[in-house]
Structure formats: structure tokens, C-alpha cells
Design a protein around this motif. Structure first.
Motif, PDB file in Angstrom:
ATOM      1  N   UNK A 244      94.626  15.623  80.978  1.00 41.10           N
ATOM      2  CA  UNK A 244      93.688  16.155  82.037  1.00 41.10           C
ATOM      3  C   UNK A 244      92.930  17.364  81.491  1.00 41.10           C
ATOM      4  N   UNK A 245      93.403  18.044  80.404  1.00 38.17           N
ATOM      5  CA  UNK A 245      92.698  19.040  79.664  1.00 38.17           C
ATOM      6  C   UNK A 245      93.143  20.514  80.372  1.00 38.17           C
ATOM      7  N   UNK A 246      92.989  21.552  79.969  1.00 40.60           N
ATOM      8  CA  UNK A 246      93.060  22.862  80.382  1.00 40.60           C
ATOM      9  C   UNK A 246      92.144  23.355  80.523  1.00 40.60           C
ATOM     10  N   UNK A 247      91.494  23.739  81.932  1.00 41.27           N
ATOM     11  CA  UNK A 247      90.280  24.115  82.271  1.00 41.27           C
ATOM     12  C   UNK A 247      90.371  25.706  81.812  1.00 41.27           C
ATOM     13  N   UNK A 248      90.176  25.974  80.541  1.00 40.57           N
ATOM     14  CA  UNK A 248      90.390  27.426  80.073  1.00 40.57           C
ATOM     15  C   UNK A 248      88.852  27.925  80.074  1.00 40.57           C
ATOM     16  N   UNK A 249      87.786  27.815  80.367  1.00 41.46           N
ATOM     17  CA  UNK A 249      86.691  28.462  80.557  1.00 41.46           C
ATOM     18  C   UNK A 249      85.759  27.915  79.627  1.00 41.46           C
ATOM     19  N   UNK A 250      86.455  27.194  78.647  1.00 41.65           N
ATOM     20  CA  UNK A 250      85.267  26.686  77.654  1.00 41.65           C
ATOM     21  C   UNK A 250      84.367  25.301  78.138  1.00 41.65           C
TER      22      UNK A 250
ATOM     23  N   UNK B  78      89.561  22.843  77.278  1.00 42.74           N
ATOM     24  CA  UNK B  78      90.124  22.868  76.097  1.00 42.74           C
ATOM     25  C   UNK B  78      89.873  21.769  75.117  1.00 42.74           C
ATOM     26  N   UNK B  79      88.922  20.832  75.695  1.00 41.17           N
ATOM     27  CA  UNK B  79      88.282  19.730  74.953  1.00 41.17           C
ATOM     28  C   UNK B  79      89.025  18.328  75.166  1.00 41.17           C
ATOM     29  N   UNK B  80      90.204  18.564  75.396  1.00 42.70           N
ATOM     30  CA  UNK B  80      91.352  17.459  75.545  1.00 42.70           C
ATOM     31  C   UNK B  80      90.857  16.374  76.508  1.00 42.70           C
ATOM     32  N   UNK B  81      90.073  16.674  77.700  1.00 50.57           N
ATOM     33  CA  UNK B  81      89.509  15.752  78.534  1.00 50.57           C
ATOM     34  C   UNK B  81      88.796  14.849  78.030  1.00 50.57           C
TER      35      UNK B  81
ATOM     36  N   UNK C 294      81.640  18.723  67.442  1.00 50.90           N
ATOM     37  CA  UNK C 294      80.453  19.272  66.691  1.00 50.90           C
ATOM     38  C   UNK C 294      80.467  20.825  65.921  1.00 50.90           C
ATOM     39  N   UNK C 295      80.827  21.529  66.867  1.00 51.51           N
ATOM     40  CA  UNK C 295      81.186  22.796  66.451  1.00 51.51           C
ATOM     41  C   UNK C 295      82.729  23.663  66.267  1.00 51.51           C
ATOM     42  N   UNK C 296      82.740  24.472  65.534  1.00 49.55           N
ATOM     43  CA  UNK C 296      84.373  25.178  65.707  1.00 49.55           C
ATOM     44  C   UNK C 296      84.194  25.839  67.146  1.00 49.55           C
ATOM     45  N   UNK C 297      85.279  26.005  67.555  1.00 48.15           N
ATOM     46  CA  UNK C 297      85.340  26.466  69.178  1.00 48.15           C
ATOM     47  C   UNK C 297      86.848  27.103  69.231  1.00 48.15           C
ATOM     48  N   UNK C 298      86.938  28.370  69.289  1.00 47.40           N
ATOM     49  CA  UNK C 298      88.410  28.952  69.555  1.00 47.40           C
ATOM     50  C   UNK C 298      89.066  28.449  70.746  1.00 47.40           C
ATOM     51  N   UNK C 299      88.321  28.100  71.776  1.00 44.54           N
ATOM     52  CA  UNK C 299      88.709  27.552  73.320  1.00 44.54           C
ATOM     53  C   UNK C 299      89.052  26.057  73.261  1.00 44.54           C
TER      54      UNK C 299
END
Length: 883
Positions: free
Chosen positions: A173-179, A183-186, A433-438
Motif C-alpha cells: 500500500x505504500x508509505x505516504x511519506x510526502x513524496x 515512498x514509491x512502493x504503491x 527515473x530519478x534518485x529520490x531520498x523519499x
């Protein structure tokens, strides 16, 4: 130039693809969360099992929609309410895992008849039970898969039946961490990515879990007709009028024999009085695809994009009749005849789109989804697509973080002439596509999302079949700002699409080099923030720009719908930071609803510091109008020299966001819509703010001669000065420079600013284009606007039809310009705006001694009376009732 010919047909099937007899199961559902149910699916689906204590459920709908309708959660679109709703990442998947139950009547079928249970979409997986038996023998998983189950043998003899479905949320379901996408796993599933949050929306707490699309029962004979496919060939360069050369129609369909014996019969359709048919023999328990003979359609009525011609649609029915004369199954079809090509434009270094041999300058809008909680309806689709038509756009792009839009959406686009660019389910943000710390996982891992590539391809195959026949569908796109992984991209591009469609341009991702190249040799999109208007004219961006956009705060009435009264505080510009960026003090509710304050306030200040939030919102409309008119004019001014198309990011919001919208979630248009509408006219006179050049853009297919251009300046008192009056012409699909007014306009504007009216008249002195600018003083401020005297308008209303009102506005000659007036249709009793309503123009200005007529269309309600309010910059709000 290399030419890719995409030979098209278009067809709008009825929204469900109904067969001989079908009906929806869309009411009287019951539900309970998994944790409150101890029984099995076999037990629950038995008609004797008691449903005492079960809650009403909304189907089609999501779990969150049901909870909202049952008043278990507050409206997540209002204020900070969304933070009060538990998020699935915290609660765990079981919290939003629900049982849904529906009792329905359907008699046990007679010999030779079949009954089918159809699902048009569940999210994310489910098990289905009917009358104590499990229906799905194999897993049913993935948001974008339709399923049809033969339930003939499972129906009860007494005609009383019970359906029970347990729906499970996405596996991850993904962590809705503001990214972007949390967190992209959705993106590990095959479902929308926006549900974990984006920069224009907060997380959807249940991630859209539920039976979110239609469920229906379908009755057929032994043979079921599925997935009809229509292609039309329209060779040559066509015109919108006169006798047409023939077009060729090719139609096919899948036939499934559900019986235990071979069935013979005829597949056929009738068009223009002629029957096209083929004899078919289908072995027991097997399916086959049948190709009908090509049909030559004489003098076809062609389908054209919005603004270029009519959206003609043919109606027919494709059917299978058994050899004994019994109709086994049929589907109604509504289709438009046209052909699409694409060519590489060597001048712009981008691809251009042609329809029926005529090149179309693409003016589009990016679309997310109609409603973030999937509360779809034909009425809402019709309204939203009508607004896009009213913007004078000709294309909508469906963004890759959402879904393949529903047939009802495409039906509306077919009728209104909006071409569609349909993305598949990828995004550069989530898919690496991009690096993303979130993001939780690295680029290499995210590049292989989703987890199940076979499910992605299976879903794509099914969605292609669902919408491929629509007139509006023009472009398939692999994903938003990124291609799918090669083992998805290659079969999708090289085998699945050629086999199932083969008629449309496929671009590998939304800002691909195959779409356009800038002068540095690459492609991209943007800018996204508010811009000085002259930059749209002076600064060259990407030659087919898939995303370029700006701001979109609604007016005060709009803000009140979702911001609590205590939070209706105007953002305040406080200066610039050390990097030179604008800094604003913004209320937390505005921030939560994604207010895009970068520079917005600094564009409002030249009109004077806002007194309060209402003044802020009113002045924001001036910025909105000017921004989007300037954007589309800047692109149009370089039609075919710099650009072949532009798609605005974005034209609508499926949530109560304050950024990137021409109308709000409640379908209330703001000045963005009307600025864009004005600047997007098919024939348009415009003023280049950079060099003062007056230009005419002709998007049509015919040369326009015997035009008169009239340029008039007005000062703040209403005194006029004729700057130019000249006969002119403009070639088809072209832009023409007339003359520069820079010196005159700057001189007249230096002290207090001024107004500039540009009009194009035909030989009968009919106004074809009417464009009204307001100019800043030499310091860049609109100082004169705040010194204007009041103007009192004379207003009258006339009922034209039961759903149409004409508003006549007259500004007496002794008045100054009556500047920037909003006309609103309102309920006579409450004075609240009627939504949606469609205005042929709005936010209009009237020089002294002039009048304007505004046509309003709406859906009348029994027992309701209507009136109109008019208010402007120097016009006090006034109400006029309809007598």
C-alpha cells in the motif's frame, strides 16, 4: 519527412458494452469489514444467512466512499479532515478489507440460455461467491481487469440469489511519506499511484479499495459476443464540408460458445441500409475471432476534433444470430469515421498530428481522474469534458499515475471532439527515473515495478479492448516521463498494440525524444510555476510540450467550499529568501490543500496589496486569466515554427487542491478557464507583450479573407483612441503578423496603465474575435485600476430554451470601462451558484457604450427558479431574477 499513418476508426460502444439483455447491480448492497465477519464466503452467500447488522454499501464505489456515506468518517476533501481518517499503511490491510453482499432476482436460465456476472473493475483482489459456491476458480487480481463469469448453473431455481465478494486492498500500500507517490512502493501493484499522495493531493486512506466500477448481469444465448473492433480508413486530405470520397470500414468481434455443442450462425451489422455479414461455426466450449468483410461507406460523415468540424457519430448494432434464427447476443455501437496520421516536423523537430489528412495544432490539457475516490458518473464526465471543449482545447492527456479512463469518459470526448492521449500506468517518480531520498527502494529496483509484469500486460490488453473503438482515443503512451521496463514495453509496442489496435500512434513515454526534441537535442516538460506573460512569447520550450502549467486558485466562493472560515486567511508575501525566491506566509489548511505560492502573491501585488482573502481571490482571477491566455497565445504565436502542440499541466483536480485547475472540484470554473478560452479561439487576434506585435492565429483549414482588425485603446476614464483599423487576411493553419503597437501602447499606459481591445470583424461586421487586455504602467503596476470610477451596468435576462438563458449587459457611454465582470447563474432562493453551468464567455469587460450577450446553459431542476449575479472590478454585485 517520415510519415507514420495511423488508420483509425472510432467507435463509442455503449458504456457497459451491454449485450442482448443486461442490468446493473448498483443498489441495496450490504457490507462489513473482514474483522467483524467470522463466516466463510460459502456461508455468507447462502440466501439463508442473516445480514442483520450489516451496513449499507456503495457499489460501484470504494470502502472509503461507503464509510463516508455512512457518516463513519468526515469529508476528506474539506479542511484537515483527511488527517482524521486512519491510513492503511498504519492500520494494516485488514482494516480496509471488506465483504460486500448483494441479493438479486434472476431466474434459472432455460435451455440454450446463459447468464453472466460481469465486473468492470475491483481494487485490488477479490474472491466471489454465489449461492454458497465460489465463482472465481482462479485468482482475480489487478485494478484494471474486467471479468465475466458464467453463473448459469449457480443460480437458484426459485430465482432468489445472493452474491458475496470479499475485496482485499493492494498487496503493497505504500508509505505516504510526502513524496510523489509516497515512498514509491504503491507502484509495485497495477493500480493508480496518486493514492499514496502527490504534490496536488493528499493520500487516499484506503488506496481506493473496493468494487470501484460497474457490476452487471448479462443474459445471452449459447454464444456470447465480446470486444467488437471497428477500424475506418479515410484516405487523402479531407475537408469539413461538401461531398466526401468513400471511407472503408473493417469490423470484427470475438464469439464465445459457452454450450456443449457446436453452434453455427451469422455475425452481422447493418449500416446505411446495407447488411454486412459472415457465416460462422464455433466448436463447443471455444472462442473465435471473426473478421467481417470490409464495407465501403459512400460520402461518409466525418468526425473532427473540437473547433474544426462536426463530431458525427454513426449508430449500429453488431449481433450473432444462430442458424435457427435465434438472436444469441448483440452490442449497440456508436462510432465516428476518421483517420489519424503523424508526421515529423523538421522545422520544429517534433511530431505533428493530422486528422483526416489535415494537421491539427494540439492545444491540450492534462487530466488526472474525475474524482480521487472514484465516484464517477456520466453527468460529471459530461460536465468536465464540456468545460474542456469550452476552453477551445482539442486534446486531453490521461496522466500515467491514474487509470485508463472509463468508457463514459470516452463517450463524452467522442461527442465533444476531444482527442485523448492515454498513458499506461507508469511514472518517472515511482518507477525509478530519478534518485529520490523519499523512495524506499533504489532506482534499479523501482525500474522493475510492478512486481507482476504479466498482470500489467494482461491488464493493458484488456483495457485496450475496452476503449480502442472510441473516436476520441488518438495516442497510446507507455508511461508518464518514463518507459515501462523492456519486457513490458517491447511486447506492448511490438505485438499487443499492433494486434489489438494497430491504428494509433504509440509513444514510449510522455516526454519522449520520439515526440519532440528541443534545440539542445533532448526533450522534457515544464515550466510549472507562474511566469511573466512575455516569457511564453519569448522563451522557447519543448516543441511538443506534454506538461507546461501554472497556477489556479479559485475565487472566494470556491475557497469557502473546502476551507473552514477560521482558515480563510489570504497568503501574504513577505519578501525573498537568500536565493532570491519569493517567500509567503500561508495558513496550514492552504498548505495542506497544496497551495502553490511560489511567486503567486508577487504577481497579485501589482494590483494592490489584498485587503482580505476575498480581495486576494478576486485579484488572483486577474492573474489566472492573464497567465493562461498568455500561455496559449505564446504557443499559438509560434505554431509550426517552434511548436506542434502543448498540453497544459493541468486543467482539473480530482480533489480540493488549489493548484493547476481551470475549475474546482465542485465544477465551478475560475478565470483560468476563460482566459484559456479567449486565447484558444480558432481565429484569434492577439498582442505580443514582448515586442508589441499584433498577430492573427488561424487554426482552421481555410484561408480567411476580408477580415478587419480594429485595435482600440481606452484609458481609466473610458476615453478611447483608435490605434489601427486595417483589412487583412490569414492563411489556413497559420499565424500572421500585422503591425507593432508597442510604442503607442507604452505611451498610453505609462502613467496609469490602459486597456487594449483587439477585434476581428468579417465583411458583415460580425465580431469573430474579441480580445481585451489590461496594461500595467511604466513601473509594472496596475495603478490606474484602483482609481477607476464605478460603472453601473444595465442587465436583462431572456429564457431561450428550458436549459438556456441569454444575459444582456450594457455599459452606458458616460461610464468608464466596466472591467472584468463575472456572471454567475444562481438559485433565486439561496443566491448560491448553480453548478455546473456553462458560459460562452465570462470575466468580461465592456468599454463605454457597448453591450455583450452571454449565453448560459445548465440543467434545470423542477421547482427551482433562477437568476444571475454580475460583479466586477468596478461594478458592484447586482442580482437580476429571471421573470
Amino acid at each position: 519527412m517520415k510519415k507514420l499513418s495511423l488508420l483509425f476508426l472510432l467507435i463509442a460502444t455503449c458504456s457497459l458494452g451491454f449485450s442482448q439483455s443486461a442490468y446493473e447491480l448498483n443498489s441495496d448492497w450490504k457490507c462489513l469489514p473482514l474483522k467483524q465477519v467470522k463466516a466463510t464466503g460459502e456461508q455468507i452467500s447462502a440466501t439463508g444467512y442473516t445480514l442483520s447488522g450489516w451496513k449499507p454499501a456503495t457499489v460501484p464505489g470504494t470502502v472509503l466512499t461507503t464509510m463516508l456515506n455512512n457518516k463513519e468518517v468526515p469529508d476528506p476533501f474539506f479542511g484537515m479532515n483527511n488527517q482524521k481518517i486512519p491510513d492503511i499503511y498504519v492500520t494494516g490491510r485488514d482494516y480496509y478489507t471488506y465483504w460486500f453482499v448483494k441479493d438479486f432476482k434472476e431466474v434459472f436460465p432455460a435451455s440454450g440460455q446463459q447468464v453472466w456476472l460481469n465486473f468492470r473493475g475491483i481494487n485490488y483482489s477479490c474472491d466471489i461467491f454465489l449461492n454458497g459456491k465460489k465463482v472465481n476458480k482462479t485468482p482475480y487480481k489487478g485494478m484494471f481487469l474486467r471479468r465475466a463469469f458464467n453463473i448459469s448453473s449457480l443460480l437458484n431455481r426459485d430465482g432468489k440469489n445472493r452474491l458475496a465478494v470479499i475485496v482485499y486492498p493492494a498487496d503493497v500500500v505504500g508509505d505516504p511519506n510526502g513524496g510523489q507517490g509516497g515512498d514509491g512502493t504503491i507502484a509495485r501493484g497495477v493500480a493508480p499511484q496518486y493514492t499514496a499522495g502527490w504534490d496536488w493531493i493528499r493520500p487516499i486512506r484506503d488506496r481506493n479499495t473496493g468494487i470501484w466500477d460497474k457490476v452487471y448481469i448479462e443474459k445471452t444465448g449459447a454464444v456470447k459476443l465480446k470486444n467488437p473492433h471497428v477500424i475506418t480508413y479515410v484516405p487523402g486530405k479531407r475537408t469539413t464540408r461538401g461531398q466526401q470520397q468513400p471511407a472503408r470500414i473493417r469490423m470484427s468481434a470475438e464469439l464465445e460458445n459457452a454450450s456443449s455443442v457446436k453452434v453455427e450462425g451469422v455475425l452481422s451489422y447493418t449500416l446505411e441500409g446495407q447488411k454486412i455479414s459472415a457465416k460462422v461455426s464455433i466448436p463447443a466450449g471455444q472462442s473465435t475471432e471473426v473478421q467481417l468483410p470490409d464495407f465501403e461507406l459512400k460520402n461518409p460523415r466525418l468526425w473532427w476534433p473540437n473547433g474544426y468540424g462536426q463530431q458525427e457519430l454513426y449508430k449500429t448494432s453488431i449481433q450473432f444470430t444462430q442458424s435457427n434464427g435465434q438472436l444469441s447476443d448483440q452490442q449497440a455501437l456508436s462510432f465516428g469515421v476518421r483517420e489519424i496520421q503523424t508526421e515529423w516536423n523538421a522545422t520544429t523537430s517534433s511530431r505533428e498530428i493530422l486528422v483526416n489528412g489535415q494537421k491539427i495544432f494540439i492545444k491540450g490539457g492534462n487530466w488526472i481522474i474525475s474524482d480521487a475516490m472514484l465516484r464517477f458518473s456520466q453527468a460529471r464526465y459530461d460536465a468536465e469534458i464540456r468545460y474542456h471543449k469550452d476552453m477551445n482545447l482539442n486534446l486531453i492527456r490521461i496522466w500515467g499515475g491514474a487509470l485508463v479512463e472509463r468508457p463514459e469518459f470516452y463517450d463524452a470526448c467522442d461527442r465533444n471532439g476531444l482527442l485523448v492521449m492515454q498513458d499506461f500506468w507508469m511514472s518517472g517518480d515511482c518507477n525509478g527515473r530519478w534518485q529520490d531520498p523519499l523512495k524506499k527502494e533504489d532506482q534499479w529496483t523501482r525500474r522493475q515495478y510492478p512486481d507482476d509484469h504479466h498482470l500489467f500486460l494482461e491488464s493493458a490488453t484488456d483495457m485496450i479492448k475496452m476503449v480502442r473503438n472510441h473516436a476520441s482515443l488518438a495516442i497510446w503512451c507507455g508511461g508518464n516521463e518514463i518507459t515501462p521496463p523492456d519486457d513490458i514495453l517491447i511486447p506492448l509496442r511490438d505485438s499487443i498494440l499492433p494486434k489489438l489496435d494497430g491504428t494509433r500512434w504509440f509513444v514510449d513515454y510522455s516526454n519522449s525524444d520520439h515526440m519532440s526534441l528541443n534545440n539542445l537535442g533532448g526533450n522534457g516538460d515544464g515550466p510549472y510555476t507562474i511566469q511573466p506573460v512575455h516569457t511564453f512569447w519569448e522563451n522557447r520550450t519543448f516543441p511538443f510540450n506534454s506538461e507546461v502549467g501554472s497556477v489556479g486558485v479559485g475565487d472566494y466562493e470556491s475557497l469557502k467550499r473546502f476551507i473552514p472560515e477560521k482558515n480563510l486567511i489570504a497568503p501574504e508575501y513577505t519578501g525573498k529568501d537568500k536565493q532570491g525566491r519569493a517567500v509567503e506566509k500561508v495558513d496550514s489548511v492552504w498548505t495542506y490543500h497544496t497551495y502553490d505560492g511560489v511567486g503567486y502573491e508577487s504577481f497579485i501585488l501589482p494590483y494592490g496589496k489584498p485587503d482580505d482573502v476575498k480581495d486576494f481571490a478576486n485579484k488572483a482571477q486577474l492573474v489566472n486569466y492573464d497567465q493562461y491566455r498568455g500561455l496559449i497565445e505564446g504557443f499559438s504565436a509560434h505554431m509550426w515554427s517552434w511548436y506542434t502542440g502543448v498540453i497544459i499541466w493541468k486543467t482539473q483536480n480530482p480533489w480540493t487542491s488549489t493548484r493547476g485547475q481551470m475549475y474546482d472540484y465542485y465544477l465551478d470554473p475560475n478565470a483560468c478557464l476563460y482566459g484559456l478560452r479567449a486565447g484558444s479561439e480558432m481565429l484569434h487576434a492577439m498582442y505580443n507583450p514582448a515586442d508589441g506585435m499584433v498577430m492573427i492565429a488561424n487554426n482552421g483549414f481555410e484561408q480567411r479573407r476580408d477580415l478587419m482588425l480594429v485595435a482600440t485603446s481606452y484609458d481609466m476614464k473610458g476615453k478611447s483612441k483608435l490605434l489601427n483599423q486595417i483589412f487583412c487576411y490569414v492563411e489556413p493553419s497559420a499565424v500572421k503578423k500585422i503591425s507593432s503597437l508597442k510604442q503607442s501602447v507604452e505611451a498610453l499606459s505609462a502613467e496609469e496603465g490602459s486597456f487594449l481591445s483587439l477585434q476581428l470583424l468579417d465583411k458583415d461586421k460580425k465580431v469573430l474575435s474579441d480580445n481585451f487586455y489590461w496594461m500595467a504602467d511604466q513601473k509594472g503596476n496596475y495603478s490606474g485600476l484602483n482609481k477607476m470610477k464605478k460603472a453601473e451596468l444595465k442587465i436583462s435576462l431572456r429564457q431561450l430554451e428550458n436549459n438556456k438563458i441569454e444575459v444582456n449587459l450594457f455599459n452606458p457611454s458616460e461610464n468608464p470601462v466596466a472591467f472584468f465582470n463575472r456572471v454567475s447563474l444562481v438559485d433565486q432562493a439561496t443566491k448560491e451558484r448553480i453548478l455546473p453551468a456553462f458560459y460562452d464567455q465570462n470575466y468580461i469587460s465592456l468599454p463605454p457604450g457597448t453591450e455583450k450577450k452571454i449565453i448560459i446553459e445548465y440543467r434545470p431542476e423542477n421547482g427551482k427558479s433562477y437568476g444571475v449575479t454580475v460583479s466586477g472590478w468596478n461594478v458592484d454585485a447586482v442580482y437580476t431574477g429571471l421573470k
